[in-house]
Design a protein around this motif. Structure first.
Motif, PDB file in Angstrom:
ATOM      1  N   UNK A  40      12.735  29.926  33.180  1.00  0.00           N
ATOM      2  CA  UNK A  40      13.157  29.635  32.093  1.00  0.00           C
ATOM      3  C   UNK A  40      12.174  30.375  30.206  1.00  0.00           C
ATOM      4  N   UNK A  58       8.774  32.322  24.648  1.00  0.00           N
ATOM      5  CA  UNK A  58       8.487  31.033  25.500  1.00  0.00           C
ATOM      6  C   UNK A  58       8.100  31.873  26.875  1.00  0.00           C
ATOM      7  N   UNK A  75      17.185  28.956  28.376  1.00  0.00           N
ATOM      8  CA  UNK A  75      18.588  27.761  27.391  1.00  0.00           C
ATOM      9  C   UNK A  75      17.471  27.358  26.919  1.00  0.00           C
ATOM     10  N   UNK A  76      15.857  27.004  27.187  1.00  0.00           N
ATOM     11  CA  UNK A  76      15.342  25.486  26.450  1.00  0.00           C
ATOM     12  C   UNK A  76      14.808  26.047  25.463  1.00  0.00           C
ATOM     13  N   UNK A  93      16.321  27.372  22.852  1.00  0.00           N
ATOM     14  CA  UNK A  93      16.861  27.315  21.255  1.00  0.00           C
ATOM     15  C   UNK A  93      15.967  25.683  20.524  1.00  0.00           C
ATOM     16  N   UNK A  94      15.854  25.262  21.137  1.00  0.00           N
ATOM     17  CA  UNK A  94      14.724  23.372  20.610  1.00  0.00           C
ATOM     18  C   UNK A  94      13.422  24.501  19.720  1.00  0.00           C
ATOM     19  N   UNK A 118      22.466  26.676  23.711  1.00  0.00           N
ATOM     20  CA  UNK A 118      21.902  27.600  24.933  1.00  0.00           C
ATOM     21  C   UNK A 118      23.050  28.334  24.795  1.00  0.00           C
TER      22      UNK A 118
END
Lengths: 422, 422
Positions: free
Chosen positions: B182, B188, B318-319, B321-322, B328
């Motif tokens: 991830x 990230x 995808x996580x 984007x927060x 996502x």
């Protein structure tokens, strides 16, 4: 009073997903697991007696009898088990869960998980790592020596480290984060494991009397990505149990296998098991092994799917397919299919790749029967002979018949002429 | 000899993706970074002189002069920088990279990454963590005190820990694993960070003279998910540099911003920069800040996209984007779009959600111009005033004009009447 199944199921779902499993300590099973008397061994899955046990479970029983000092060698352990001198009960009857054979004996250290929201507790044994291990039925002297060390030095240090945390480790928060990092929490635990190490390592280092002890324990946890599986399973057990026993509910609160039978229990049907012969998983085999070597499905790790992770969260873990077979698209479809047979979406555990949609949670027996779709399960595959160990990993489903049995029992209990579906 | 651009680009791609960046040591910049003489400060992005520097870069320069003992206070540091007594050169001119202001001065400790496949080395400074930090232009006494500790106790212990590994840490392997967990490796880094801790912690504990020192260093690395960003950036620099200087290639080997200008360099165009004013990122702002507070795009972290991760690997994360905005699906599309402007797919770094497809790598200036699609970049957003720090994170693209400049220069160099596209 009329039967409102949907309302009962909503209550179960709310209780399962609002449970907050905190890992608070590690202690000898005899001191904490309710009803674990001397001479009783707990095992994975639904009830089973010695003659019907598969190879790995029999091996684990032999190992536990040797560990407890109740038998001196394999032959006497076998004789003891055959004679009926030993009692066998499912872990699930004692708030506990264990992967694979799942044997828990009184002297073994267990994780203690508390759910302060509903006041229940759950337990799981400590993970032994890879290779020759009791949970696959191995019972050689090295296996027992390792267990003694785990139950002694490691368990004491883990208990002290957990006591040094502020109220324990929040396992639901750990799981939520791990699902954002490519785990599904059952066959893939790489992120959860690193998060677990990250949370525990400073405490272990702080409370260890000497660095050599800390190093042994950290090396053991750090060499085994499954270290976190057992606490996670106990967390799922605490969540599932919080939803058990709600009258009028058709939600599954236990799925478990003993290597011979697959069994389920349902929230509104008390402690009754519905069982049928366990299937053999489909999957990828380690070099040198084939499906000929596989034991039928075994272990309590299906508690993860029961609580809305594991195969139900496969869409969060596309990399897992290199381990359990299939393509990343199959992983996505596995989760999407499970929405069809569940009562809701988890408000705390979600999947980024699905737009942060909650994981499917709360298997509804009615939907399983209506659609003919059984829950998906990710699992390790055990060799059918005791002590050889893991031979692969893969996918399996419980037999449809046990859901039919459960729905018929539900209809009978409530005097419904036809099982209600919607 | 006729010009074979595709062949040249294939060579660049092969060199970039076969490079194997190993983190081997930490040492004072003056001892290892080639050409880093006293009185010279390195900075992020393309060349720039004091008057045109943005707030955070000027602040970081002031801090570095104070740290080096070349100035006693802000006023004298400013006067010194204005007078021309200090030289400024890009990190990139010395094989180095630094996030945000990216200032590296001779006494600062740097990570050393070696690429044994092609024999090149790269460098990056140590990450200071969150809050008031030099890389956002802060230069208060606490900021300098922390840097002195990092350059002293922490750097010594890291060097000893790395010396205790077997040939250093394989950062490409770490990145490959983090993309399965991830991360995209730029905004990230949660998985990369935990993997980094997992690899280094046992060595740190083993070589530390006393537990208090080990604990300080482990706590510092363990409290800051960006700890791994700087080694990863150096790894990307080592990979990108391995592809630089191939005659006839239109592949971008540098993208970098100094807070005023965005600059690129191209493999077949030597050390020439193509620059234009940097844009302000679009993204999510921390509470209390808006786009009014944002500095134009700054930092060398675009080396990640240059090497095929960062925004190019968004589909793996995808996580994220927060944190950086969008959905996502947008993250998936970001990666898919980048395949359109790159020369190939990374054979070592792949994305499970795309069926384990390699990340898009090797930005081809020709494709950028042909399609009018510029590279995507993930980034932190700096406050435009020195020392306030990060105000958000988001997405940005370099100005199209710099790719036009580069393609025109390429055409001119090779006597092409029209820039060749395909």
């Amino acid at each position: 009073m009329s039967l409102d199944i949907d309302k009962a199921n909503a209550t179960v779902l709310d209780r399962m997903t609002s449970a907050r499993p905190m890992l608070t300590t590690v202690a000898p099973a005899r001191d904490v697991v309710p009803g674990l008397r001397e001479g009783l061994l707990l095992h994975a899955g639904p009830p089973i007696e010695w003659p019907r046990m598969s190879g790995p479970l029999q091996g684990a029983v032999i190992g536990a009898l040797l560990l407890e000092g109740l038998a001196d060698d394999e032959a006497s352990a076998r004789a003891m088990a055959e004679s009926g001198e030993v009692d066998f009960e499912p872990c699930h009857h004692h708030g506990a869960v264990g992967p694979m054979a799942g044997v828990i004996s009184p002297s073994m250290a267990v994780y203690v998980v508390e759910n302060p929201v509903h006041g229940n507790r759950s337990y799981s044994n400590l993970n032994e790592g890879y290779g020759k291990v009791l949970r696959y039925g191995a019972y050689s002297p090295e296996v027992l020596e390792k267990l003694r060390w785990m139950n002694g030095e490691m368990a004491s240090l883990l208990a002290a480290a957990l006591a040094a945390t502020d109220g324990g480790l929040d396992l639901r928060a750990l799981l939520a984060e791990a699902l954002h990092m490519g785990d599904e929490g059952q066959d893939r635990n790489k992120a959860g494991w690193l998060l677990y190490l990250k949370l525990l390592a400073p405490q272990i280092a702080r409370v260890a009397g000497d660095w050599a002890t800390a190093e042994r324990v950290l090396a053991f946890l750090g060499d085994n990505a499954l270290s976190v599986l057992n606490p996670v399973m106990a967390a799922c057990k605490a969540m599932a149990d919080a939803g058990h026993g709600i009258e009028g509910s058709t939600i599954v609160t236990t799925m478990a296998r003993n290597g011979t039978d697959f069994g389920i229990r349902v929230s509104g049907l008390g402690d009754r098991w519905f069982t049928a012969p366990a299937q053999t998983p489909d999957g990828l085999y380690f070099t040198g092994f084939t499906s000929e070597d596989a034991n039928p499905d075994i272990g309590d790790s299906t508690i993860t799917e029961t609580a809305g992770i594991g195969a139900f969260a496969m869409a969060a873990a596309p990399a897992i397919v290199s381990f359990v077979s299939g393509s990343p698209k199959d992983a996505m479809h596995a989760t999407l299919e499970m929405y069809e047979i569940t009562a809701g979406e988890h408000p705390q555990l979600n999947i980024p790749a699905l737009g942060f949609r909650g994981t499917p949670v709360g298997i509804d027996v009615r939907k399983v029967i209506e659609l003919g779709v059984t829950p998906r399960v990710n699992t390790g595959i055990a060799h059918r002979e005791a002590g050889i160990g893991q031979v692969g990993a893969g996918l399996v489903r419980p037999p449809l018949g046990i859901f039919e049995q459960a729905l018929l029992a539900f209809a009978e209990l409530h005097g419904l002429s036809e099982p209600e579906t919607h």
